[in-house]
Design an enzyme around this catalytic site. Sequence first.
Site, short mmCIF file in Angstrom:
data_model
loop_
_atom_site.label_atom_id
_atom_site.label_comp_id
_atom_site.label_asym_id
_atom_site.label_seq_id
_atom_site.Cartn_x
_atom_site.Cartn_y
_atom_site.Cartn_z
N LYS A 60 37.48 51.37 39.68
CA LYS A 60 38.63 51.04 38.82
C LYS A 60 38.86 52.14 37.78
O LYS A 60 39.99 52.55 37.53
CB LYS A 60 38.39 49.68 38.13
CG LYS A 60 38.49 48.51 39.11
CD LYS A 60 38.06 47.17 38.54
CE LYS A 60 38.08 46.10 39.64
NZ LYS A 60 37.70 44.76 39.22
N GLN A 104 34.71 41.99 34.51
CA GLN A 104 34.30 42.01 35.92
C GLN A 104 33.49 40.76 36.25
O GLN A 104 32.58 40.37 35.52
CB GLN A 104 33.46 43.28 36.19
CG GLN A 104 33.09 43.47 37.64
CD GLN A 104 34.29 43.70 38.55
OE1 GLN A 104 35.31 44.27 38.14
NE2 GLN A 104 34.21 43.25 39.79
N ASP A 127 44.17 40.81 35.26
CA ASP A 127 43.58 40.19 36.46
C ASP A 127 44.35 38.93 36.85
O ASP A 127 44.24 38.45 37.99
CB ASP A 127 42.14 39.78 36.18
CG ASP A 127 41.12 40.70 36.84
OD1 ASP A 127 41.46 41.31 37.88
OD2 ASP A 127 40.00 40.80 36.32
N1 GUN Z 1 35.16 40.36 41.17
C1 GUN Z 1 35.60 40.34 42.45
N2 GUN Z 1 36.94 40.52 42.48
C2 GUN Z 1 37.34 40.65 41.20
C3 GUN Z 1 38.61 40.86 40.60
O1 GUN Z 1 39.66 40.95 41.24
N3 GUN Z 1 38.60 40.95 39.24
C4 GUN Z 1 37.46 40.83 38.50
N4 GUN Z 1 37.58 40.91 37.18
N5 GUN Z 1 36.28 40.64 39.04
C5 GUN Z 1 36.22 40.55 40.38
#
Ligand code: GUN
Length: 300
Positions: A60, A104, A127
């Site tokens: 990311k 996350q 998100d």
């Molecule tokens: N863990 C797995 N997929 C995601 C996601 O799309 N966003 C976040 N914040 N954590 C994740």
Amino acid sequence: MADTGAKVSARIIDGKAVGAALRKGLKARVAALAEAGAAPGLAVILVGDDAASGVYVRNKIHACESVGIRSVTHRLPASTTTAELVALIQRLNADRGVHGVLVQLPLPKHIDMRLVLEAIDADKDVDGFHLYNVGGLVLGDTAYPPCTPFGVVKLLEHEGIKIEGQNVVVVGASNIVGKPMALMLMARDATVAICHAKTRDLAQFTILADILVVAAGRPNLILPQMVKTGAVVIDVGINRLPDGRLVGDVDFEGVSQKASYITPVPGGVGPMTVTMLLENTVTSAERALRNDNKAPKLAT
Ligand code: GUN
């Protein structure tokens, strides 16, 4: 790998290429923001030392750099409390240079995930996991669609695949992928069925799908005999096999001889997820700029 002589008939959807094309457009939007004196910023919070989460967060951050989004990573120990995490989120909510706050997942078990996600300012919830934005999704109107299903919709649109009126089967009912995926496709007038771990005779559902989206986290869950000839198959699964190989939930070799379109793993949905996070962050910065422009100027 041995050459089986199998004939591949499905068109392989290249998520890396589609993601790269979308990122070009995002770079232009970042440049337009810069002209207006605004610079999009993303704060990423990683709690603990889950190896896979560490890899996702690094991806990311690199992706942010590739389009000119400023990112700051907050790495916290696994012993962090819910209150400490919420306090950090509140500081980031108040920071005008931060347009997106991402925590996350998964979080360590002792942390109250819902409290944490609800602490994020809904305007910075890139998100799309805050209840306010989940509500918007249910009504078919949210500023921040969750990144993975958003990426799937963008892939379908990019390939010119019709959604309206199609039979869609989503395998997996998670809050992050399956449920929002179903809502987004319903909003586009598909007929949607959601299957999950307790579904009896999965194949009797999957065989009806014009578009099959699989997000179950089980290698080889979907075999050729479970897929209708000519179906579009989107594999959201990412599984690490004991021999180290990364595979999805679909038997790619077999199903690609039956499907009309298929996404590979890796290189299908994964790169799109990250790209949609960038999209949501740029959208947030644009919204903040519009709000700033609308706000009454204080007399000095
Ligand atoms: N863990 C797995 N997929 C995601 C996601 O799309 N966003 C976040 N914040 N954590 C994740």
